[in-house]
Write an enzyme that holds these catalytic residues in place. Structure first.
Site, mmCIF file in Angstrom:
data_model
loop_
_atom_site.group_PDB
_atom_site.id
_atom_site.type_symbol
_atom_site.label_atom_id
_atom_site.label_comp_id
_atom_site.label_asym_id
_atom_site.label_seq_id
_atom_site.Cartn_x
_atom_site.Cartn_y
_atom_site.Cartn_z
ATOM 1 N N GLY A 34 0.805 -1.214 0.000
ATOM 2 C CA GLY A 34 0.000 0.000 0.000
ATOM 3 C C GLY A 34 0.838 1.264 0.000
ATOM 4 O O GLY A 34 2.050 1.241 0.191
ATOM 5 N N ILE A 76 -4.620 -10.465 7.771
ATOM 6 C CA ILE A 76 -4.749 -10.060 9.177
ATOM 7 C C ILE A 76 -6.087 -10.463 9.773
ATOM 8 O O ILE A 76 -6.268 -10.378 10.998
ATOM 9 C CB ILE A 76 -4.515 -8.548 9.374
ATOM 10 C CG1 ILE A 76 -5.626 -7.725 8.699
ATOM 11 C CG2 ILE A 76 -3.141 -8.139 8.868
ATOM 12 C CD1 ILE A 76 -5.619 -6.250 9.097
ATOM 13 N N TYR A 104 -17.112 2.875 6.793
ATOM 14 C CA TYR A 104 -15.658 2.924 6.905
ATOM 15 C C TYR A 104 -15.246 3.501 8.257
ATOM 16 O O TYR A 104 -14.408 2.918 8.967
ATOM 17 C CB TYR A 104 -15.075 3.767 5.770
ATOM 18 C CG TYR A 104 -13.580 3.971 5.880
ATOM 19 C CD1 TYR A 104 -12.699 2.914 5.711
ATOM 20 C CD2 TYR A 104 -13.065 5.240 6.158
ATOM 21 C CE1 TYR A 104 -11.325 3.105 5.814
ATOM 22 C CE2 TYR A 104 -11.697 5.443 6.259
ATOM 23 C CZ TYR A 104 -10.841 4.368 6.082
ATOM 24 O OH TYR A 104 -9.469 4.573 6.202
#
Length: 281
Positions: A10, A36, A124
């Site tokens: 990223g 993860i 989000y």
């Protein structure tokens, strides 16, 4: 010093890969190496590598898609950081995690402080807040760093989008009623490393100093790049999105700056340097 870096492909992790201190024994992992959201895999790699620091740059950041894939957003942004924190605690490692201005609702008239009430207005933001809570529940030795409006080398971001569109269109509409602080990943990385050197612990806001609207940000991008394009201000209603955005999400960085002993670079300075370096490549 052993450091586990997640989300290695990223944009933010790329800044750490570029700026990591020479004494770091860095293990960069991405989803192909470590998911993860798989608690057993997280525990296995942490117990095997035995890092002193875990830097979590892994996240599901597609804000509008999060509205459609709520369960996945909470897995990656909520549960995953908790699994990393649990493994970090077991390995006696220190954890660094990045959160977002979207944990706030945007109704404030002054920059948000770390202790201001949390009220996300989209999935989000909700999922990132859940990640913060899971970390605090699992481990005391942590840094949770809220940031915003990131851009940098690699990945998709606003600066890249504006440069691409400005190269092909004589007129661009840009939203003027959302305000925040554009933040260069390298400035964020540099400030994070400085906080680690100061042995800072807890929750901090880190973003480039100052704030602007997306329209003003776009205007500065075009100016710094030397492009000729007409920018037209418009409202958020002109660009309906699946996820609601906070209108004002400026983060106060005073807490971090007191520990660092200096102000963070301005958003204008960060943008100027980023575009200059990009044009040199």
């Amino acid at each position: 010093m052993k450091v586990l870096l997640t989300g290695a492909k990223g944009m933010l992790a790329g800044a750490f890969l570029k700026m990591a201190p020479q004494n770091w024994n860095l293990l960069p992992v991405d989803i192909d190496d470590l998911d993860i959201t798989d608690v057993d895999s997280v525990e296995k790699i942490v117990s095997s590598f035995k890092p002193e620091f875990i830097i979590n740059c892994a996240a599901f950041t597609q804000v509008d898609v999060c509205e459609e894939k709520k369960d996945h957003a909470f897995l990656v942004n909520g549960a995953g950081p908790g699994y990393l924190a649990q493994a970090a605690r077991n390995a006696e490692a220190f954890m660094i995690h990045f959160s977002t201005d979207y944990v706030f609702d945007g109704f404030s008239k002054a920059p948000y402080l770390e202790e201001d009430p949390i009220h996300p207005v989209n999935v989000y933001g909700e999922s990132k807040w859940e990640g913060e809570c899971q970390i605090r529940k699992q481990i005391g030795q942590h840094l949770i760093l809220r940031t915003q409006w990131l851009y940098g080398d690699g990945g998709n971001h606003f600066v890249k989008t504006v440069l691409r569109l400005a190269d092909k269109n004589p007129v661009l509409k840009m939203v003027h009623d959302q305000v925040g602080s554009p933040t260069w990943t390298e400035d964020l990385c540099r400030a994070t490393l400085a906080l680690l050197e100061k042995n800072a612990v807890g929750t901090f806001h880190l973003a480039n100093r100052g704030y602007c609207s997306w329209f003003t940000f776009a205007s500065k991008i075009v100016q710094e790049a030397g492009l000729s394009v007409d920018l037209v201000p418009c409202s958020s209603e002109d660009f309906p999105r699946a996820a609601r955005r906070p209108a004002y999400s400026v983060l106060s960085t005073e807490k971090a700056e007191k520990i660092l002993g200096e102000s963070l670079p301005s958003w204008e300075a960060g943008l100027k340097q980023f575009i200059s370096e990009t044009q040199e490549c």
